[in-house]
Design an enzyme around this catalytic site. Structure first.
Site, short mmCIF file in Angstrom:
data_model
loop_
_atom_site.label_atom_id
_atom_site.label_comp_id
_atom_site.label_asym_id
_atom_site.label_seq_id
_atom_site.Cartn_x
_atom_site.Cartn_y
_atom_site.Cartn_z
N TYR A 151 0.85 -1.20 0.00
CA TYR A 151 0.00 0.00 0.00
C TYR A 151 0.88 1.24 0.00
CZ TYR A 151 -3.56 3.37 1.54
OH TYR A 151 -4.41 4.46 1.64
N THR A 188 -13.49 5.40 7.27
CA THR A 188 -14.22 4.85 6.12
C THR A 188 -14.11 3.33 6.16
OG1 THR A 188 -12.30 4.69 4.66
CG2 THR A 188 -13.44 6.82 4.71
N1 LIG Z 1 -9.55 5.93 4.83
C1 LIG Z 1 -8.30 6.36 5.05
O1 LIG Z 1 -7.77 6.32 6.18
C2 LIG Z 1 -7.50 6.91 3.91
C3 LIG Z 1 -7.83 6.64 2.58
N2 LIG Z 1 -7.04 7.14 1.59
C4 LIG Z 1 -7.34 6.84 0.18
O2 LIG Z 1 -8.61 7.41 -0.14
C5 LIG Z 1 -9.16 6.71 -1.25
C6 LIG Z 1 -10.61 6.36 -0.95
O3 LIG Z 1 -10.60 5.43 0.10
P1 LIG Z 1 -11.75 5.39 1.23
O4 LIG Z 1 -12.84 6.32 0.87
O5 LIG Z 1 -11.08 5.53 2.56
O6 LIG Z 1 -12.20 3.89 1.11
P2 LIG Z 1 -13.63 3.23 0.81
O7 LIG Z 1 -13.37 1.76 0.77
O8 LIG Z 1 -14.64 3.77 1.73
O9 LIG Z 1 -13.99 3.75 -0.66
C7 LIG Z 1 -13.27 3.31 -1.77
C8 LIG Z 1 -14.23 3.21 -2.95
O10 LIG Z 1 -13.49 2.78 -4.08
C9 LIG Z 1 -14.21 1.77 -4.75
N3 LIG Z 1 -13.32 0.89 -5.51
C10 LIG Z 1 -12.49 -0.06 -5.02
N4 LIG Z 1 -11.86 -0.70 -6.03
C11 LIG Z 1 -12.32 -0.14 -7.18
C12 LIG Z 1 -12.05 -0.36 -8.55
N5 LIG Z 1 -11.22 -1.34 -8.94
N6 LIG Z 1 -12.67 0.42 -9.46
C13 LIG Z 1 -13.54 1.38 -9.07
N7 LIG Z 1 -13.86 1.64 -7.78
C14 LIG Z 1 -13.24 0.88 -6.85
C15 LIG Z 1 -14.94 1.03 -3.64
O11 LIG Z 1 -16.06 0.31 -4.16
C16 LIG Z 1 -15.34 2.18 -2.73
O12 LIG Z 1 -16.60 2.70 -3.06
C17 LIG Z 1 -8.26 5.49 -1.47
O13 LIG Z 1 -7.38 5.74 -2.55
C18 LIG Z 1 -7.47 5.38 -0.16
O14 LIG Z 1 -6.22 4.77 -0.35
C19 LIG Z 1 -5.93 7.92 1.84
C20 LIG Z 1 -5.59 8.22 3.13
C21 LIG Z 1 -6.36 7.77 4.25
C1 LIG Z 2 -2.60 0.42 6.35
C2 LIG Z 2 -3.70 1.37 6.67
C3 LIG Z 2 -3.89 2.41 5.61
C4 LIG Z 2 -5.12 3.23 5.92
C5 LIG Z 2 -5.35 4.29 4.88
C6 LIG Z 2 -4.30 5.34 4.90
O1 LIG Z 2 -3.80 5.68 3.85
C7 LIG Z 2 -3.91 5.97 6.21
C8 LIG Z 2 -2.53 6.60 6.17
C9 LIG Z 2 -2.37 7.45 7.39
C10 LIG Z 2 -1.20 7.74 7.96
C11 LIG Z 2 0.11 7.25 7.53
C12 LIG Z 2 1.21 7.68 8.23
C13 LIG Z 2 2.55 7.24 7.90
C14 LIG Z 2 3.56 7.58 8.75
C15 LIG Z 2 5.00 7.15 8.47
O2 LIG Z 2 5.68 8.16 7.84
C16 LIG Z 2 5.72 6.81 9.78
O3 LIG Z 2 5.84 8.00 10.53
C17 LIG Z 2 4.95 5.79 10.57
C18 LIG Z 2 5.88 4.93 11.43
C19 LIG Z 2 5.12 3.90 12.26
C20 LIG Z 2 4.39 2.85 11.38
O4 LIG Z 2 4.84 2.55 10.25
O5 LIG Z 2 3.36 2.34 11.87
#
Ligand SMILES: NC(=O)C1=CN([C@@H]2O[C@H](COP(=O)(O)OP(=O)(O)OC[C@H]3O[C@@H](n4cnc5c(N)ncnc54)[C@H](O)[C@@H]3O)[C@@H](O)[C@H]2O)C=CC1
Ligand SMILES: CCCCCC(=O)CC\C=C/C=C/C=C/[C@@H](O)[C@@H](O)CCCC(=O)O
Length: 257
Positions: A151, A188
Site C-alpha cells: 500500500y 471509512t
Molecule cells: N480511509 C483512510 O484512512 C484513507 C484513505 N485514503 C485513500 O482514499 C481513497 C478512498 O478510500 P476510502 O474512501 O477511505 O475507502 P472506501 O473503501 O470507503 O472507498 C473506496 C471506494 O473505491 C471503490 N473501488 C475499489 N476498487 C475499485 C475499482 N477497482 N474500481 C472502481 N472503484 C473501486 C470502492 O467500491 C469504494 O466505493 C483510497 O485511494 C485510499 O487509499 C488515503 C488516506 C487515508
Molecule cells: C494500512 C492502513 C492504511 C489506511 C489508509 C491510509 O492511507 C492511512 C494513512 C495514514 C497515515 C500514515 C502515516 C505514515 C507515517 C509514516 O511516515 C511513519 O511515521 C509511521 C511509522 C510507524 C508505522 O509505520 O506504523
C-alpha cells in the site's frame, strides 16, 4: 457558485471519500460523473443525489478502474453527457497486503490509467479545455507504513507519478494541472476492514493502531473540505496537500535541482 458550469469525474465515488468529494462538487455547482465497482451503492447514492440536486447534475457509471475499456468508455460517456471534463479525481483505492497485485492494479495502475484518459480529454494541445487532475494518495505516500508495504509503495508511486505529470504538463503546455491529496487516517470502510487487510503483516497491526491513536481519525468532511481548497487554488500544480487532525498543509518537497 465556485464550480458553476464545471464538469467533474470521481472514481471510487459510491462510498467513503469519493462520495464526500462528489457531494462537495455538487454543492458548489459542478456536475459529477461518479464511477465505482460498487453498483448498488452507486445507484443508491445517485437516487439520493437526484432528490437533492436534480437528475441532470450527476451520473453514476459502474466502472472498474483496472479495465482500460471500462474506464475509457465511462470517461467518454461523461464527456458525451456533460460536454467536457474540467476536473478528474482518481480516488478509488484499496488496502490488501495479501492480494497485493490487485492493490497495485487499482491504487497505482488505476490512477495512471485515469490520469492518461483525463489528459486525452483535457489536453489543450489536442483541442481540450485544460483542467485539473487530483490524485488521492495518502500520508503513506509520503512516509512508510510498516504494516502495509505494498500500500505504501502504491501511494509513493502515485505521488511520484503525479508530480512528474505536473512537470511534464508545464513544459509541454498541456494546460492541465496535476495535484495530490494526502490524508491522514479517515473513518471509512478501508479503516473498518484494516485488521483483515494486512495479510502477512497482520502481526504489525498494533503499530498502525498506535499511530491511529496518536494521529487521530479524520471525518470524511474534513478531507472533502481540503479537496475543495486544493481544487479551487489555481496556483497549485505538482503539490501535495496533507490533511491532518490539526488542519491541512502542503508537503515541503525538497528541491533536487
Ligand atoms: N480511509 C483512510 O484512512 C484513507 C484513505 N485514503 C485513500 O482514499 C481513497 C478512498 O478510500 P476510502 O474512501 O477511505 O475507502 P472506501 O473503501 O470507503 O472507498 C473506496 C471506494 O473505491 C471503490 N473501488 C475499489 N476498487 C475499485 C475499482 N477497482 N474500481 C472502481 N472503484 C473501486 C470502492 O467500491 C469504494 O466505493 C483510497 O485511494 C485510499 O487509499 C488515503 C488516506 C487515508
Ligand atoms: C494500512 C492502513 C492504511 C489506511 C489508509 C491510509 O492511507 C492511512 C494513512 C495514514 C497515515 C500514515 C502515516 C505514515 C507515517 C509514516 O511516515 C511513519 O511515521 C509511521 C511509522 C510507524 C508505522 O509505520 O506504523
Amino acid at each position: 457558485m465556485a464550480l458553476d458550469g464545471k464538469a467533474a469525474l470521481v472514481t471510487g465515488a459510491a462510498q467513503g471519500l469519493g462520495k464526500s468529494f462528489s457531494e462537495v462538487l455538487l454543492q458548489h455547482g459542478a456536475k459529477v460523473a461518479m464511477l465505482d465497482v460498487a453498483e448498488e451503492a452507486g445507484k443508491s447514492l445517485k437516487e439520493s443525489l437526484d432528490q437533492r440536486y436534480g437528475a441532470d447534475r450527476s451520473l453514476f457509471i459502474p466502472c472498474d478502474v483496472q479495465s482500460q475499456q471500462q474506464f475509457k468508455d465511462a470517461m467518454q460517456k461523461a464527456v458525451d453527457t456533460f460536454g467536457q471534463l474540467d476536473i478528474v479525481c482518481n480516488n478509488a483505492g484499496i488496502v490488501d497486503e495479501r492480494a497485493w497485485e490487485e492493490a497495485v492494479s487499482i491504487n497505482l495502475m488505476g490512477v495512471i490509467r485515469g490520469t492518461y484518459l483525463a489528459l486525452e480529454h483535457m489536453n489543450k494541445l489536442t483541442g481540450g479545455p485544460g483542467g485539473v487532475v487530483i490524485n488521492v494518495a495518502s500520508l503513506a505516500g509520503l512516509g512508510p507504513l510498516l504494516s502495509a508495504p505494498v500500500y505504501t509503495a502504491t501511494k509513493h508511486g502515485v505521488v511520484g507519478f503525479t508530480r512528474a505529470m505536473a512537470d511534464a504538463s508545464k513544459v509541454s503546455g498541456y494546460g492541465v494541472r496535476f495535484n495530490l491529496l494526502c490524508p491522514d487516517f479517515v473513518q471509512t470502510n478501508i479503516l473498518s476492514a484494516l485488521t483483515s487487510s494486512l495479510g502477512p503483516f497482520a502481526h504489525l497491526r498494533d503499530s498502525t493502531k498506535h499511530l491511529m491513536e496518536k494521529h487521530g481519525i479524520l471525518d470524511v468532511s474534513q478531507v472533502s473540505q481540503a479537496f475543495l481548497q486544493l481544487l479551487l487554488d489555481q496556483t497549485k500544480d505538482g503539490e501535495a496537500l496533507m490533511v491532518l487532525g490539526n488542519g491541512s498543509q502542503y508537503y515541503p518537497f525538497p528541491s533536487l535541482e
